[in-house]
Design a protein around this motif. Structure first.
Motif, mmCIF file in Angstrom:
data_model
loop_
_atom_site.group_PDB
_atom_site.id
_atom_site.type_symbol
_atom_site.label_atom_id
_atom_site.label_comp_id
_atom_site.label_asym_id
_atom_site.label_seq_id
_atom_site.Cartn_x
_atom_site.Cartn_y
_atom_site.Cartn_z
ATOM 1 N N LYS A 211 14.578 3.585 6.431
ATOM 2 C CA LYS A 211 15.074 4.682 5.007
ATOM 3 C C LYS A 211 14.530 3.179 4.016
ATOM 4 N N VAL A 212 13.770 2.457 3.716
ATOM 5 C CA VAL A 212 13.051 2.262 2.875
ATOM 6 C C VAL A 212 11.634 2.259 2.470
ATOM 7 N N PHE A 213 10.951 2.598 3.945
ATOM 8 C CA PHE A 213 9.803 2.955 4.164
ATOM 9 C C PHE A 213 9.687 4.526 2.888
ATOM 10 N N HIS A 214 11.039 5.043 3.758
ATOM 11 C CA HIS A 214 11.166 6.722 3.645
ATOM 12 C C HIS A 214 11.343 7.083 2.250
ATOM 13 N N ALA A 215 11.559 5.756 1.701
ATOM 14 C CA ALA A 215 11.942 6.177 0.026
ATOM 15 C C ALA A 215 11.030 6.409 -0.831
ATOM 16 N N LEU A 216 10.346 5.092 -0.508
ATOM 17 C CA LEU A 216 8.810 4.642 -1.053
ATOM 18 C C LEU A 216 8.612 6.148 -1.758
ATOM 19 N N PRO A 217 8.219 5.866 -2.911
ATOM 20 C CA PRO A 217 7.339 7.157 -3.500
ATOM 21 C C PRO A 217 5.798 7.336 -2.962
ATOM 22 N N ARG A 218 5.524 8.386 -3.176
ATOM 23 C CA ARG A 218 4.117 9.275 -2.498
ATOM 24 C C ARG A 218 3.903 10.281 -3.207
ATOM 25 N N VAL A 219 2.788 9.498 -5.272
ATOM 26 C CA VAL A 219 2.764 10.045 -6.475
ATOM 27 C C VAL A 219 0.762 9.302 -6.220
ATOM 28 N N PRO A 220 0.563 11.237 -6.611
ATOM 29 C CA PRO A 220 -0.860 11.387 -6.725
ATOM 30 C C PRO A 220 -1.386 10.289 -7.585
ATOM 31 N N GLY A 221 -2.864 10.136 -7.039
ATOM 32 C CA GLY A 221 -3.288 9.255 -8.233
ATOM 33 C C GLY A 221 -3.441 8.216 -7.042
ATOM 34 N N PRO A 222 -4.090 6.894 -8.199
ATOM 35 C CA PRO A 222 -4.548 5.584 -7.853
ATOM 36 C C PRO A 222 -3.079 5.462 -6.512
ATOM 37 N N PHE A 223 -2.102 4.939 -7.419
ATOM 38 C CA PHE A 223 -0.977 4.888 -5.883
ATOM 39 C C PHE A 223 -0.530 5.908 -4.691
ATOM 40 N N TYR A 224 -1.299 6.963 -4.924
ATOM 41 C CA TYR A 224 -0.871 7.605 -3.509
ATOM 42 C C TYR A 224 -0.905 6.811 -1.630
ATOM 43 N N HIS A 225 -1.428 6.239 -1.359
ATOM 44 C CA HIS A 225 -1.910 5.402 -0.705
ATOM 45 C C HIS A 225 -1.419 3.858 -0.619
ATOM 46 N N SER A 226 -0.392 3.532 -1.548
ATOM 47 C CA SER A 226 -0.079 2.237 -1.680
ATOM 48 C C SER A 226 0.925 1.885 -0.377
ATOM 49 N N PHE A 227 1.924 3.160 -0.438
ATOM 50 C CA PHE A 227 2.952 2.647 0.470
ATOM 51 C C PHE A 227 2.932 3.340 1.867
ATOM 52 N N THR A 228 1.499 3.644 2.302
ATOM 53 C CA THR A 228 1.536 3.788 3.490
ATOM 54 C C THR A 228 1.491 2.505 4.315
ATOM 55 N N LEU A 229 2.243 2.772 5.463
ATOM 56 C CA LEU A 229 2.633 1.406 6.236
ATOM 57 C C LEU A 229 1.167 0.827 6.779
ATOM 58 N N LYS A 230 -0.050 1.627 6.741
ATOM 59 C CA LYS A 230 -1.224 0.358 7.091
ATOM 60 C C LYS A 230 -1.531 -0.432 5.946
ATOM 61 N N ASN A 231 -1.482 0.120 5.024
ATOM 62 C CA ASN A 231 -1.497 -0.974 3.311
ATOM 63 C C ASN A 231 -0.103 -1.961 3.126
ATOM 64 N N LEU A 232 0.615 -1.702 4.061
ATOM 65 C CA LEU A 232 1.641 -2.602 3.413
ATOM 66 C C LEU A 232 1.591 -3.576 4.282
ATOM 67 N N LEU A 233 1.419 -3.282 5.622
ATOM 68 C CA LEU A 233 1.104 -4.588 6.554
ATOM 69 C C LEU A 233 -0.059 -5.254 6.607
ATOM 70 N N LEU A 234 -1.495 -4.377 6.155
ATOM 71 C CA LEU A 234 -3.094 -4.969 6.165
ATOM 72 C C LEU A 234 -3.107 -5.296 4.342
ATOM 73 N N LEU A 235 -1.934 -5.453 2.908
ATOM 74 C CA LEU A 235 -2.859 -5.694 1.979
ATOM 75 C C LEU A 235 -2.485 -7.281 1.846
ATOM 76 N N LYS A 236 -3.750 -7.542 1.799
ATOM 77 C CA LYS A 236 -3.989 -9.199 1.687
ATOM 78 C C LYS A 236 -4.365 -10.028 0.069
ATOM 79 N N SER A 237 -3.711 -9.338 -1.465
ATOM 80 C CA SER A 237 -3.664 -9.535 -2.338
ATOM 81 C C SER A 237 -3.865 -10.676 -2.828
ATOM 82 N N LYS A 238 -4.978 -11.274 -3.943
ATOM 83 C CA LYS A 238 -4.656 -12.729 -4.766
ATOM 84 C C LYS A 238 -3.957 -12.672 -5.778
#
Length: 547
Positions: A211-238
């Motif tokens: 439910k949360v995943f499908h409610a996350l925004p997909r906004v054109p621009g630098p944040f378009y791919h921010s909330f894809t499943l791949k990015n959520l699982l693989l992101l390792k920010s410091k």
């Protein structure tokens, strides 16, 4: 025309003279926004944008200026009312469910507000460039946004919870202490409890995650791919983590370059208060003669606990004639207090609570930090929310805990373990019950005698005061809000990376860090060769005997 020119000149001056453009982001809950605002206020040489909910106005008196800009997630007149209604709804969930279950039951109601808050954050980041973003630790999507625009991210959290996957550390929700973890039975229970909690939480969270995943925004621009499943699982920010509690509070740990324990984020600037009955009453009291009782913004005191509390406090006040109490009761708690007081027939108790000199009852918000600063206050009777006990320890006040929900039970156990206070809550579940309903202590009970005896111990036994003084010294030595400002500035100057401060040993792969490669070369391989030679020798000897 002249005013327009003046505004432009001021804006130009601010832009040039402020070395950093900083965005602070926090939800409006009292325990979250207060600490972040304390930090933001101290960024005096920088241009600060503070983004929060209108709910925050109930707990913080914001002061805007040419270098401090305030933005709300919703500017409508109904926003504050709706956010307050949501807060009350969530309080009801916390009252009726365990902390673990309440997360799953409360998320559907809070999700629209979270998504609205997230969309507004993205809108701000699309319109303006910031040198660094400081975000409350509860907003877990902060590092994702920072990574998308390659901006240094600083996460402010009241405490660093021990890694629940490290079975050598007590699970945060098990209420085990470091001393317990030296026992084999406790270590076994800790492992079973962790697996049980992880297993149940995983299956409960699956539909919620969908439910949360499908409610996350997909906004054109630098944040378009921010909330894809791949990015959520693989992101390792410091990110730089600034922790407000000492590293020794739960379990003694060592800092890494990205985690800094700085003590309470408290601005010690003198608070300017109106000259009213409360300030007169408190300032008229002798040193160490007052108990201050406040129970946060999300606590509901049941009738039976309120009765035990009133009788216990009255008994203590009768036994200690030079003592007084300041009771801060908000919302429904004040109504419960009045109804319970009417049911008490004891004339002596009613006389004590009718005496304004001995008992001061405040309905609604009180300036908690200012009250805890006063030398007349000796004991803090608290719900044991992290923000409240941090202020108490900073100002060297012992704490009597009366927890209600969320992290408060774990905090209460830790307060007792550290010797800086006592608790009316005593874990009342057997190990089997804890496994069946993890971290569900809502229905604990205490008596009026418990209240009176524990207040007396904190009042008379000096060891508690000595322990809290030592913790206060530890917190102040860590640097607090001033050190946090310096670290944020340094982090930006280092381009948002502290990688070269990581010890070389920590950068090694697992097999090298634990010498597994050398073990194979110097132990395992020679052992196999020797074993092979021995086997061959034995086979030859056996063959010769047969011949």
């Amino acid at each position: 025309m002249s005013s327009l020119w003046l505004y432009c000149i001021t804006l130009l001056f601010v832009t040039r003279s402020s070395s950093l453009n900083i965005l602070f982001v926090s939800d409006g809950a009292a325990g979250h926004v207060t600490t972040v605002y304390e930090l933001a206020k101290n960024m005096k040489n920088h241009n600060v944008t503070f983004f929060t909910q209108q709910l925050a106005k109930s707990y913080v008196n914001f002061e805007t200026s040419a270098t401090f800009h305030l933005i709300y997630s919703n500017d409508s007149t109904e926003a504050a009312i709706n956010e307050k209604k949501l807060e009350q709804e969530l309080i009801g969930v916390y009252v009726n469910y365990s902390f673990i279950d309440s997360i799953f039951y409360s998320t559907p109601s809070a999700l629209p507000y979270v998504i609205q808050f997230l969309n507004k954050t993205i809108d701000i980041l699309m319109k303006q460039r910031f040198d660094v973003i400081v975000i409350n630790g509860l907003l877990m999507w902060g590092p994702i946004l920072c990574d998308a625009i390659k901006t240094p991210c600083v996460i402010q959290s009241p405490v660093s919870i021990p890694n629940i996957l490290n079975l050598n550390l007590p699970n945060y929700f098990s209420l085990l202490t470091p001393t317990d973890m030296t026992k084999a039975t406790s270590r076994l229970f800790n492992a079973i409890f962790t697996f049980r909690l992880a297993f149940s939480s995983f299956f409960k969270s699956l539909p919620l995650f969908y439910k949360v995943f499908h409610a996350l925004p997909r906004v054109p621009g630098p944040f378009y791919h921010s909330f894809t499943l791949k990015n959520l699982l693989l992101l390792k920010s410091k990110n730089l983590h600034l922790i407000s509690m000492p590293s020794t509070f739960y379990v003694s740990t060592t800092e890494d370059p990205y985690t800094k324990y700085l003590g309470a984020f408290i601005d010690e600037t003198e608070v300017n208060l109106t000259d009213d009955d409360l300030t007169h009453w408190l300032q008229s009291k002798k040193i160490n003669s007052v108990i201050f009782a406040a129970f946060g913004s999300t606590s509901l005191i049941p009738h039976d606990r309120m009765l035990s509390l009133i009788i216990g406090i009255a008994t203590f006040l009768i036994e200690v004639p030079d003592s007084s109490i300041l009771l801060a009761l908000r919302n429904v708690n004040y109504d419960t207090y009045e109804s319970v007081l009417k049911t008490i027939d004891n004339d002596q108790i009613r006389y004590i609570f009718d005496s304004v000199e001995r008992v001061k009852v405040e309905r609604g918000f009180v300036p908690q930090k200012w009250i805890l600063q006063q030398h007349s206050v000796k004991i803090f009777l608290s719900h044991c929310g992290m923000g409240s006990i941090m202020e108490a320890f900073y100002y060297e006040k012992t704490v009597l805990c009366m927890p209600f929900n969320m992290d408060q039970f774990s905090n209460a156990v830790t307060v007792v373990y550290r010797g800086v206070g006592l608790s009316l809550f005593v874990p009342n579940l057997s190990p089997l019950e804890s496994l069946i309903t993890p971290y569900d202590y809502r229905h604990y009970a205490f008596t009026s005698r418990d209240v009176q005896e524990k207040l007396s111990k904190l009042w008379l036994i000096a060891i508690y005061q000595q322990a809290v003084k030592q913790l206060s010294v530890e917190m102040k030595h860590a640097g607090g809000v001033k050190k946090a400002v310096e670290l944020i500035e340094f982090f930006v100057e280092m381009n948002g990376t502290f990688d070269h401060f990581i010890p070389f040993e920590a950068t090694l792969p697992f097999y090298q860090r634990y010498l597994l490669d050398l073990f194979v070369i110097f132990v395992l391989l020679p052992g196999m060769i020797i074993l092979f030679v021995l086997v061959k020798y034995c086979q030859r000897q056996s063959k010769q005997k047969i011949e």
